[in-house]
Design an enzyme around this catalytic site. Structure first.
Site, PDB file in Angstrom:
ATOM      1  CB  CYS A 199      -0.962  -0.045   1.186  1.00 19.05           C
ATOM      2  SG  CYS A 199      -2.321   1.146   1.095  1.00 19.05           S
ATOM      3  CG  ASP A 247      -5.675  -1.663  -5.562  1.00 25.92           C
ATOM      4  OD1 ASP A 247      -6.486  -0.876  -5.044  1.00 25.92           O
ATOM      5  OD2 ASP A 247      -4.488  -1.740  -5.201  1.00 25.92           O
ATOM      6  CG  HIS A 294      -5.617  -1.846  -1.766  1.00 27.18           C
ATOM      7  ND1 HIS A 294      -4.538  -1.359  -2.454  1.00 27.18           N
ATOM      8  CD2 HIS A 294      -5.504  -1.395  -0.491  1.00 27.18           C
ATOM      9  CE1 HIS A 294      -3.796  -0.632  -1.632  1.00 27.18           C
ATOM     10  NE2 HIS A 294      -4.359  -0.649  -0.435  1.00 27.18           N
TER      11      HIS A 294
END
Length: 245
Positions: free
Chosen positions: A125, A183, A214
């Protein structure tokens, strides 16, 4: 390989940064991986990921990425309040401060008797973005970036012209870029923009797009894909053994 864990407060240009260190519980010198967390800092899934990497023969450093903005030891929950606080921290800390954190971690690692002089970076991330950013540092030999956010959108604060996408022109380290096709934080157009920029920069990179959402590496929550996570760990370990050892 059995590992051991230590806590260190590393001096940086912007204050003390709590850093958890994982390493093989045997004598010797090992290459170092700086492992950058999500916005939630060192949660249990991040700790488990770090231990997995260390058990393959690496020293792994997990810094508190927003140490200037929180009391030492802060871990945010995977809930709306944690997400809101983490995102606020993300938008408050300049990339230049992340850069000086990386420099401090490099110096710290090279001062440890169990660390070799080789360092890599990995993250998930925003941590994927920070690993990408760390790869601009000449002391970082390679970076494994998992679904890095905010590179394509240039939404993290920084000096004009010092955003990570623009700085791709100065990329010298080898990269592995991994994205989930489902994502929502990095669109297809965003992925294409990053890919094109890396191509234009003649960067040395491997590009992977997988059918995943994600945070598919996070072993808590409904988005976790255990099979894909295992593949990524194996690829990351092989990558770091090659570029660091």
């Amino acid at each position: 390989m059995i590992t051991t864990t230590e806590i260190h407060d590393v001096k940086t240009a912007t204050g003390l940064m709590r850093t958890t260190l994982y390493r093989p519980d045997i004598r010797g010198q090992f290459a170092t991986i700086i492992f950058y967390s999500e916005i939630f800092q060192q949660t249990a899934p991040i700790a488990r990921s770090a231990a997995i990497l260390a058990s393959h023969g690496f020293v792994v450093l997990v810094p508190e990425v927003f140490h200037e903005l929180n009391p030492i030891g802060t871990v945010l929950a995977y809930d709306d309040a944690g997400k809101d606080k983490g995102n606020a921290d993300k938008w408050a800390k300049p990339l230049e401060h992340h850069d000086s954190d990386t420099c401090a971690l490099v110096d710290f690692a090279r001062a440890q008797p169990f660390c070799s002089d080789k360092l890599g970076a990995m993250g998930v991330c925003i941590g994927g973005h920070l690993a990408y950013r760390a790869a601009l540092n000449p002391d970082i030999s390679g970076a494994f970036c998992l679904y890095p956010t905010d590179i394509h959108s240039n939404t993290l604060p920084c000096d004009v012209g010092n955003d990570s996408l623009t700085c791709t022109n100065d990329m010298k380290s080898e990269l592995v870029m991994v994205f989930g096709k489902q994502d929502p934080h990095v669109s297809k157009e965003g992925r294409q923009l990053i890919y094109q920029k890396l191509e234009q920069a003649n960067a040395n990179f491997t590009w992977l797009e997988v059918n995943a959402q994600h945070a598919f590496m996070r072993d808590e929550g409904e988005r976790y894909d255990a099979a894909l996570a295992l593949q990524m760990y194996l690829q990351a370990v092989a990558f770091f053994h090659r570029v660091l050892n």
